[in-house]
Scaffold this motif. Structure first.
Motif, PDB file in Angstrom:
ATOM      1  N   ARG A 104     -13.118   2.109 -25.904  1.00  0.00           N
ATOM      2  CA  ARG A 104     -12.513   2.592 -24.409  1.00  0.00           C
ATOM      3  C   ARG A 104     -11.155   2.577 -24.855  1.00  0.00           C
ATOM      4  N   LYS A 105     -10.425   1.579 -25.613  1.00  0.00           N
ATOM      5  CA  LYS A 105      -9.052   1.584 -25.816  1.00  0.00           C
ATOM      6  C   LYS A 105      -8.463   3.204 -26.339  1.00  0.00           C
ATOM      7  N   ARG A 106      -9.267   3.227 -27.391  1.00  0.00           N
ATOM      8  CA  ARG A 106      -9.024   4.445 -28.341  1.00  0.00           C
ATOM      9  C   ARG A 106      -9.139   5.847 -27.412  1.00  0.00           C
ATOM     10  N   THR A 153      -8.753   5.930 -23.847  1.00  0.00           N
ATOM     11  CA  THR A 153      -7.431   6.177 -23.042  1.00  0.00           C
ATOM     12  C   THR A 153      -6.196   6.526 -23.747  1.00  0.00           C
ATOM     13  N   HIS A 154      -6.010   6.084 -25.152  1.00  0.00           N
ATOM     14  CA  HIS A 154      -4.852   6.554 -25.482  1.00  0.00           C
ATOM     15  C   HIS A 154      -4.865   7.708 -26.460  1.00  0.00           C
TER      16      HIS A 154
END
Length: 74
Positions: free
Chosen positions: A69-71, A73-74
């Motif tokens: 999820r972090k990848r 969104t970035h």
């Protein structure tokens, strides 16, 4: 009778000492062998803990989802 008892005491006292020393040495050897075997058995036995494995896999999957999820969104 006393001289005979004294003579038997003098003759058999060393044998009793040898028996005590041999018994102590054999007990020490048995303890050493048992301890060595137990350390070897612990080293080669599988450490299977189903509850821990399940929780570890769940925690790892949760961390991987969070990283994805972090990848995303970035």
């Amino acid at each position: 009778m006393a001289p005979v008892m004294g003579a038997l005491y003098v003759v058999f006292l060393p044998f009793a000492g040898f028996a005590l020393v041999a018994g102590h040495a054999l007990r020490a050897a048995k303890t050493l062998a048992t301890d060595s075997f137990m350390h070897l058995a612990v080293a080669i036995s599988p450490s299977w803990a189903p509850g821990e494995a399940y929780l570890a896999a769940r925690k790892r999957a949760k961390a991987e989802k969070a990283a994805a999820r972090k990848r995303a969104t970035h």
